[in-house]
Design a protein around this motif. Structure first.
Motif, mmCIF file in Angstrom:
data_model
loop_
_atom_site.group_PDB
_atom_site.id
_atom_site.type_symbol
_atom_site.label_atom_id
_atom_site.label_comp_id
_atom_site.label_asym_id
_atom_site.label_seq_id
_atom_site.Cartn_x
_atom_site.Cartn_y
_atom_site.Cartn_z
ATOM 1 N N THR A 18 2.806 24.670 65.454
ATOM 2 C CA THR A 18 4.193 25.101 65.348
ATOM 3 C C THR A 18 4.888 24.547 64.106
ATOM 4 N N ALA A 19 4.106 24.013 63.137
ATOM 5 C CA ALA A 19 4.702 23.421 61.934
ATOM 6 C C ALA A 19 5.157 24.535 60.990
ATOM 7 N N THR A 20 6.362 25.020 61.208
ATOM 8 C CA THR A 20 6.817 26.188 60.461
ATOM 9 C C THR A 20 8.176 25.983 59.807
ATOM 10 N N ILE A 21 8.645 24.743 59.668
ATOM 11 C CA ILE A 21 9.927 24.518 59.006
ATOM 12 C C ILE A 21 9.755 24.758 57.510
ATOM 13 N N THR A 22 10.587 25.626 56.943
ATOM 14 C CA THR A 22 10.451 26.045 55.554
ATOM 15 C C THR A 22 11.141 25.068 54.603
ATOM 16 N N LEU A 23 10.947 25.286 53.283
ATOM 17 C CA LEU A 23 11.602 24.471 52.262
ATOM 18 C C LEU A 23 13.114 24.559 52.392
ATOM 19 N N ALA A 24 13.626 25.765 52.598
ATOM 20 C CA ALA A 24 15.071 25.938 52.718
ATOM 21 C C ALA A 24 15.624 25.163 53.910
ATOM 22 N N ARG A 236 6.043 23.423 56.961
ATOM 23 C CA ARG A 236 5.050 24.480 56.739
ATOM 24 C C ARG A 236 4.082 24.082 55.636
ATOM 25 N N ARG A 237 4.613 23.496 54.538
ATOM 26 C CA ARG A 237 3.775 23.006 53.439
ATOM 27 C C ARG A 237 4.174 21.571 53.142
ATOM 28 N N ARG A 238 3.168 20.709 52.982
ATOM 29 C CA ARG A 238 3.446 19.293 52.787
ATOM 30 C C ARG A 238 4.266 19.038 51.520
ATOM 31 N N GLU A 239 3.977 19.779 50.455
ATOM 32 C CA GLU A 239 4.705 19.542 49.206
ATOM 33 C C GLU A 239 6.183 19.880 49.313
ATOM 34 N N ASP A 240 6.548 20.684 50.319
ATOM 35 C CA ASP A 240 7.953 21.020 50.513
ATOM 36 C C ASP A 240 8.786 19.804 50.891
ATOM 37 N N VAL A 241 8.134 18.798 51.491
ATOM 38 C CA VAL A 241 8.858 17.598 51.907
ATOM 39 C C VAL A 241 9.485 16.912 50.692
#
Length: 485
Positions: A18-24, A236-241
């Motif tokens: 369920t890891a779907t939190i986006t960059l925005a 959703r993507r680790r680099e987004d953190v």
């Protein structure tokens, strides 16, 4: 908030389905976490300490220091992707389980104490039309705040995903009034008033002391810069953190500095310093009349409720992940069918309730809660920066990759900045932090007993003795009146 070691130093987590939190959404969480009660208190907090020159220096120092911390969290998120929940993971990985536990507990406690400031400020805002609420520190205000605390507890129990969706909407709704305040104040700014407020020496003392006096306020308003790291397991993507951390920070820095400086062009420093909180409402009222106070007050209530939601989620997440990694008692690792760590949420709400009671005994409830929040956060931030420095000088293991000179500079500046903040906090809040930290060791002992292990190693026992000594000194100082709240 965990370690990458294997034996007794935490476990690695793979991203859930369920890891779907986006960059925005992550960026909105960073902005939403930082833009809360603090920004509405900035005009009077700064005017009580310094003039325009000191404010510019303060924001330059705080902005640079916090940007270094933002870079620390960004780089650690990339170099140590197996460490979930940011601050605590890095402290544990770098300095062992006990200091990692202190980091987790301190960060959690600061989130809870920070949430208390939100209710004080809301009640103070409403107190302008309902005198029975005073400045958020009356018995009636306490009762109303208590009711709201438990209503939000019920809301968050409905589910993390629903709450984060609400937070994203609220973030947009609360930033717009603050931007409108800045634009209106710029348009109505009086250059002569701004010039008269430029130095502020005659009122507030030497420039260094002026800058030092604003430091805890700047720490408070920047709390949340690590918000994306806390929710790294949902990304959703680790680099987004890392991207969300830096992007959110830069957006918020520009807002905070603007709110502070334009206020100096509306009222003399003496009048700014005497404004009741939220002082931003008083500034706009002076500029455009009564509707300005109403406008800011409405924006504040939306803003603070959104920040309270974000920080309640963060506080629960910190305890939950620490318990999952066997660094807190196992009962805190339980989640319900809504993916809510219910025990962690309940413990967080109970601490908020306790701190509401403490603020009834304080001379200045808002300032006390704000400064204590900042002080509690400094140890976790210092340990995270220290871990980044440890990696940068080549002691973090080959899995971290080859450290660069930039990594070393960023980490060193972050360590220097957080150490300076501890100095700026002063002895009162350092001792009060010990009073809160030391009893928390009970949770650490429970965890070790659950695992059939010795409570302390030799080094951990030394740290425990120091923390207890600090707590005893704090209690004695409170009892004798040497320090007060």
């Amino acid at each position: 908030m965990q370690s990458d070691d294997t034996t007794h130093h935490g476990t690695q987590h793979s991203p859930p389905a369920t890891a779907t939190i986006t960059l925005a959404t992550l960026t909105a969480m960073v902005v939403g976490s930082m833009v809360g009660a603090g920004v509405f208190s900035l005009p009077s907090r700064f005017a009580g300490e310094t003039g325009v020159l000191g404010a510019l220096i303060s924001w330059a120092v705080a902005g640079t220091g916090m940007l270094m911390l933002a870079f620390v969290f960004q780089r650690l998120a990339i170099r140590k992707p197996e460490l979930d929940s940011g601050v605590y993971a890095y402290a544990k990985a770098g300095f062992g389980e006990y200091l990692g536990f202190f980091s987790a507990f301190g960060y959690w406690a600061s989130a809870c104490v920070g949430n208390v400031t939100y209710w004080i400020l809301i009640m103070s805002t409403l107190g302008a039309v309902l005198p029975v609420l005073g400045e958020g520190d009356t018995v009636v205000a306490f009762a109303a705040s208590t009711a709201c605390v438990w209503l939000f507890y019920l809301l968050v129990r409905r589910g993390v995903k629903e709450a984060t969706a609400i937070n994203r909407i609220v973030t947009v709704a609360k930033v717009l009034p603050i931007i409108a305040f800045v634009l209106i104040a710029v348009f109505l700014l009086d250059p002569q008033v701004l010039a008269e407020n430029f130095q502020g020496y005659g009122i507030t003392g030497p420039l260094f002391e002026q800058v030092r006096g604003t430091m805890l306020a700047t720490v408070f308003v920047f709390l949340g810069v690590e918000g994306a790291s806390v929710y790294s397991r949902h990304a959703r993507r680790r680099e987004d953190v890392g991207r969300a951390t830096v992007l959110g920070f830069l957006m918020v820095l520009s807002i905070f500095a603007s709110v502070t400086i334009v206020s100096y062009g509306i009222l003399p420093m003496e009048e700014l310093a005497q404004l009741r909180q939220p002082s931003m409402a008083g500034v706009l009222e002076a500029a455009v009349g009564g509707w300005g106070a109403v406008f800011v007050s409405a924006g504040l209530i939306v803003s603070v409720l959104g920040a309270y939601l974000a920080w309640t989620l963060m506080a629960s997440e910190v305890l939950y992940v620490a318990a999952k990694d066997r660094d807190m008692p196992r009962f805190l690792a339980r989640i319900d069918h809504n993916d809510v760590p219910r025990a962690a949420l309940l413990l967080s709400t109970l601490l908020i309730q306790v701190m509401l009671v403490v603020t009834l005994l304080s001379d200045d409830a808002f300032t006390f809660a704000l400064d204590l929040t900042s002080a509690l956060t400094l140890i976790p931030f210092l340990l995270a920066a220290g871990y980044a420095l440890k990696l940068a000088v080549g002691r973090g293991g080959t899995a971290a990759g080859t450290p660069t000179r930039g990594d070393l500079v960023v980490a060193a500046l972050a360590v220097v900045y957080t150490a300076f903040l501890l100095f700026a906090a002063g002895l009162t809040f350092v001792l009060l932090s010990f009073v809160i930290y030391a009893p928390a060791t009970i949770l650490f002992a429970m965890t070790r007993r659950e695992q059939g292990r010795r409570v302390f190693s030799r080094g951990e026992l030394v740290i425990f003795v120091v923390s207890v000594a600090g707590a005893v000194a704090g209690v004695v100082a409170l009892a004798t009146g040497a320090i007060s709240i």
